[in-house]
Design a protein around this motif. Structure first.
Motif, PDB file in Angstrom:
ATOM      1  N   VAL A  81       0.860  -1.184   0.000  1.00 22.29           N
ATOM      2  CA  VAL A  81       0.000   0.000   0.000  1.00 22.29           C
ATOM      3  C   VAL A  81       0.895   1.233   0.000  1.00 22.29           C
ATOM      4  O   VAL A  81       1.882   1.294   0.738  1.00 22.29           O
ATOM      5  CB  VAL A  81      -0.919   0.002   1.237  1.00 22.29           C
ATOM      6  CG1 VAL A  81      -1.698   1.326   1.330  1.00 22.29           C
ATOM      7  CG2 VAL A  81      -1.898  -1.172   1.176  1.00 22.29           C
ATOM      8  N   TYR A  82       0.567   2.184  -0.851  1.00 20.20           N
ATOM      9  CA  TYR A  82       1.318   3.433  -0.925  1.00 20.20           C
ATOM     10  C   TYR A  82       0.426   4.591  -0.503  1.00 20.20           C
ATOM     11  O   TYR A  82      -0.766   4.404  -0.192  1.00 20.20           O
ATOM     12  CB  TYR A  82       1.860   3.661  -2.340  1.00 20.20           C
ATOM     13  CG  TYR A  82       2.986   2.700  -2.693  1.00 20.20           C
ATOM     14  CD1 TYR A  82       4.315   3.085  -2.545  1.00 20.20           C
ATOM     15  CD2 TYR A  82       2.715   1.401  -3.133  1.00 20.20           C
ATOM     16  CE1 TYR A  82       5.343   2.202  -2.846  1.00 20.20           C
ATOM     17  CE2 TYR A  82       3.735   0.520  -3.423  1.00 20.20           C
ATOM     18  CZ  TYR A  82       5.054   0.917  -3.280  1.00 20.20           C
ATOM     19  OH  TYR A  82       6.063   0.044  -3.569  1.00 20.20           O
ATOM     20  N   LYS A  83       1.009   5.781  -0.513  1.00 20.71           N
ATOM     21  CA  LYS A  83       0.278   6.977  -0.124  1.00 20.71           C
ATOM     22  C   LYS A  83       0.470   8.003  -1.245  1.00 20.71           C
ATOM     23  O   LYS A  83       1.547   8.093  -1.835  1.00 20.71           O
ATOM     24  CB  LYS A  83       0.887   7.492   1.182  1.00 20.71           C
ATOM     25  CG  LYS A  83       0.351   8.781   1.707  1.00 20.71           C
ATOM     26  CD  LYS A  83       1.009   9.101   3.043  1.00 20.71           C
ATOM     27  CE  LYS A  83       2.167  10.081   2.909  1.00 20.71           C
ATOM     28  NZ  LYS A  83       1.817  11.397   2.362  1.00 20.71           N
ATOM     29  N   ALA A  84      -0.595   8.756  -1.552  1.00 16.55           N
ATOM     30  CA  ALA A  84      -0.479   9.787  -2.588  1.00 16.55           C
ATOM     31  C   ALA A  84       0.297  10.977  -2.051  1.00 16.55           C
ATOM     32  O   ALA A  84       0.147  11.347  -0.886  1.00 16.55           O
ATOM     33  CB  ALA A  84      -1.871  10.223  -3.033  1.00 16.55           C
ATOM     34  N   LYS A  85       1.105  11.577  -2.909  1.00 19.78           N
ATOM     35  CA  LYS A  85       1.949  12.698  -2.493  1.00 19.78           C
ATOM     36  C   LYS A  85       1.125  13.846  -1.879  1.00 19.78           C
ATOM     37  O   LYS A  85       0.069  14.202  -2.411  1.00 19.78           O
ATOM     38  CB  LYS A  85       2.714  13.225  -3.719  1.00 19.78           C
ATOM     39  CG  LYS A  85       3.737  14.268  -3.326  1.00 19.78           C
ATOM     40  CD  LYS A  85       4.537  14.743  -4.516  1.00 19.78           C
ATOM     41  CE  LYS A  85       5.404  15.889  -4.045  1.00 19.78           C
ATOM     42  NZ  LYS A  85       6.530  16.156  -4.885  1.00 19.78           N
TER      43      LYS A  85
END
Lengths: 370, 394
Positions: free
Chosen positions: B187-191
């Motif tokens: 899972v990533y995070k939006a800038k």
């Protein structure tokens, strides 16, 4: 490899796509070290070749052209004799050590068959059109069909200019599909010029080419926009009828009939036209469409034309669908982004249609029989 | 533990009638006739029969069989639900049945599956998302937490807006363009946001969506146990398998064995003790953020290019897109709801997809989905309709 190719027309003398094809094919073959003796009738202008291994051999005169019909008035009475006489002449004149004979269409087919037996070498037959195409599928003449059928049966391999034509050869002439190769035509790109508001028809004015549909579509376009000029380039048996038709439609002031054009005039008109239309009733390939596209002219072709199966970046219509033809002409004139995209993509795609590719594929057909 | 997150996109566009230049500005007083009702009904009923109904039934059986361990997610467009209401209410009922199991999550998007996220301001986008929110609420009595934009179109601006609208997560393509050396299986995070991002594992997704029946592919034939083994050997927290729902029975026909494959897939995956299934909301809750993605230019999951060139790749597409935008500005001032609704149906991205002139590889895929002979016909028809609509508001 040395071949005897038997043709009918060769630039500068030409009446149709056959000359264009033979010119492109023989030159590219000779570049690939195939030796060719090209046999053809003697014409008013001397035909020459600048390639050492491509020799043009003129073998006497004839008054027949590949697009003649027995009912043509000028040939009244001696059409069939002329054909037979010329075929006998070929049989007599074609001499030498060849690996194979390559014939094009019906006119020299009888000679091709006899030469095959006489010289004991394979016969390749290119089919650029059939009697069904030339008659527009109305009352095809059995005499031509019989000659074509015999030639197709005796040929060791057949080259068809489209899958459309291959299907006709299989379905109407009963030929084994395994001996037919499809090789689509090519073009020497013409390059473009400043465009004028011209919508162009260019071809023989015969029922096969559908020029009357062009005029009917012109009427529809002119109802919508008066500022368009229509040009009918070429000549043929339908010329008087078409001139009458333009008058009947009330568009005679918007349609120019050019008559027969020289090669330079043809190139010019392709380059300055904004739309080219090929509304053929039956079109085995349609090399003129490639010429127009290579001149940067957006092109509308019959859905059933051979070129329609091979070329992506052109518009396609049913030849009888006047409304749709007019819709597409107007759209090409009205919507700049459409015009620009189809022109750019078309001129890129045209680069795939080289005579070198045609020669390569033709050589692989030759290799299959020698 | 590695979780498998399967999500299906369910969408049908309103395909257009043949509309020539001669139709522009005619029939002013009659009802507008842009959409090809017969063709649309015919296609919808065919796909419902081949895909939606049998696949929904199979998924329902699988969910029941695996006692809550098999979990999936759907995004269902507004245009699709309108089709169901008009032509096949049983299809929407079968989606409701699936949702009732508690093992199915729903995803938000624009109602019209449009490109409104690429407009200069995002008001229209927001309105269309709210329309979708209302529709999902009315049909399923649910409020989605995860957002997926049309064909996974994504950039920093869109992510920011989606976070502002209250969503916890967003879905896009796990392309190297944004990941570089990193794996899509986290899972990533939006800038500059706290919005979590789920990235499609396109290799494993396309093994089913595109390659399943490709005999020249070295993975052919793909069986459920082989596929489960590939996943068992894959590193990461999460494998996101996102694909068109029409993969089942429509893009891949029954004869290819796609339904047998699906039938055995949950069982084969659950044979591996370190694999389980999650919905998109559960994936976001369960896993920590492993990194940030920065996407200044829009990406998508379409074609080889994985950008927006599928819809805006040539002058014709850009001309239609601009015309559509300009019409909208004038149209909204009139407040004519019927025309605004028609304008929105014309925004469905499929209409621009048909006008793409991409090279032969993707072109073949485009041709498969298009009811036009070629992109030029698609342009003429669509542009003629836009011209007609424009005349209606002057």
């Amino acid at each position: 490899m040395k071949i005897a190719m038997i043709g009918w027309e060769y630039p500068p003398f030409k009446a149709g796509g056959l000359a264009t094809h033979c010119y492109g094919l023989t030159r590219s073959l000779s570049d690939k070290n195939i030796d060719i003796d090209f046999y053809m009738p003697k014409t008013k202008q001397k035909v020459v070749s600048d390639k050492k291994n491509l020799i043009i051999k003129e073998i006497g005169e004839t008054d027949i052209f590949p697009y003649d019909r027995p009912e043509d008035k000028e040939l009244a009475g001696h059409f069939f004799e002329s054909v037979y006489r010329y075929n006998d002449l070929i049989l007599e004149k074609v001499k030498g050590n060849y690996d194979l004979i390559h014939c094009h269409d019906w006119l020299t087919m009888k000679a091709g068959i006899k030469l095959k037996d006489k010289l004991g070498i394979p016969l390749i037959l290119s089919v650029h059109s059939t009697e069904y195409d030339r008659s527009g599928w109305l009352n095809p003449n059995q005499w031509f069909i019989d000659i074509e059928k015999e030639g197709m049966e005796k040929a060791d391999k057949i080259i068809a200019v489209s899958h459309f034509t291959k299907r006709v050869i299989v379905e109407k002439y009963g030929i084994n599909p395994n001996k037919i190769s499809v090789i689509h035509n090519a073009v020497y790109p013409l390059g473009t010029d400043k465009k004028k508001n011209i919508v162009l028809f260019l071809g023989r004015l015969t029922i096969q080419k559908g020029p009357e549909f062009f005029l009917m579509a012109a009427r529809k376009v002119l109802d919508y926009n008066q500022d368009t000029q229509f040009v009918v380039a070429g000549t043929g048996e339908m010329l008087p009828t078409l001139i009458d038709k333009a008058v009947d439609l009330g568009i005679s002031n918007k349609v120019i009939f050019t008559g027969l054009l020289t090669e330079e005039e043809v190139k010019h008109i392709y380059r300055i036209s904004s739309v080219y239309i090929m509304p053929s009733v039956s079109e085995p390939f349609g090399i003129t469409a490639l010429e127009a596209i290579s001149a940067g002219t957006p092109t509308i072709v019959s859905k059933t034309a051979g070129v329609a199966e091979a070329f992506n970046n052109c518009l396609k219509v049913d030849f009888w669908d006047i409304d749709e033809m007019a819709n597409k002409i107007i759209s090409l004139m009205k919507y700049g982004p459409l015009n620009k995209t189809i022109t750019t993509e078309g001129m890129q795609e045209i680069n795939l249609f080289t005579w070198e590719r045609v020669a390569e594929k033709t050589i692989s057909v030759y290799r299959g029989v020698t | 533990m590695t979780s498998i997150c399967i999500y299906f996109e369910v969408h049908q566009p309103f395909r257009l009638n043949r509309f020539s230049v001669f139709n522009i500005g005619v029939n002013e007083n009659n009802k507008l006739n842009y959409f090809n009702r017969e063709l649309n009904q015919e296609i919808f009923e065919k796909v419902a029969r081949k895909c939606y109904l049998p696949t929904n039934q199979l998924l329902l059986d699988l969910i029941n069989k695996h006692n809550g361990k098999f979990r999936i997610s759907f995004s269902i467009t507004g245009t699709f639900v309108e089709y169901c209401e008009q032509h096949a209410p049983s299809v929407i009922e079968s989606f409701k049945e699936l949702f009732k199991t508690g093992c199915v999550d729903l995803i938000e998007e624009t109602y019209f599956h449009s490109l409104s996220s690429l407009y200069d301001d995002l008001d229209e986008f927001e309105e269309q998302v709210k329309m979708h929110q209302n529709m999902i609420n009315n049909v399923f009595n649910y409020r989605p937490k995860i957002f997926r934009n049309t064909e996974a179109i994504y950039d920093n601006r869109i992510a920011k807006k989606v976070e502002e609208m209250g969503y916890k997560g967003i879905i896009t393509e796990g392309t190297e363009k944004i990941l570089h050396w990193r794996s899509p299986n986290y899972v990533y995070k939006a800038k500059n946001t706290n919005l979590k991002v789920l990235l499609r594992n396109y290799n494993l997704s396309d093994d089913v969506g595109f390659r399943f029946s490709a005999q020249n592919w070295n993975g052919f034939p793909l069986t459920a146990d082989k596929y489960a083994n590939w996943m068992a050997k894959t590193d990461g927290n999460l494998i996101n398998l996102f694909m068109d729902y029409e993969t089942f029975g429509e893009h891949q026909w029954t004869e290819t064995g796609i339904f047998d494959f699906l039938d055995h897939l949950p069982g084969e995956i659950l044979k591996h003790n370190h694999l389980d299934f999650v919905t998109v909301s559960e994936a976001i809750d369960k896993y920590e953020v492993m990194g940030e993605i920065d996407v200044p230019w829009a990406i998508s999951w379409a074609d080889e290019d994985r950008d927006v060139s599928t819809w805006l790749g040539n002058d014709m597409q850009i001309a239609c897109f601009n015309e559509l935008k300009n019409i909208g500005e004038k149209l909204k001032n009139t407040g004519n709801q019927d025309l605004i609704n028609i304008w929105r149906k014309l925004q469905t991205s499929d209409h621009l997809y048909y006008v793409s002139t991409k090279g032969f590889k993707d072109g073949a895929v485009h041709a498969y989905f298009s009811h036009y002979d070629n992109p030029y016909d698609g342009f003429i028809n669509y542009m003629n309709i836009l011209q007609d609509l424009k005349q209606k508001i002057i």
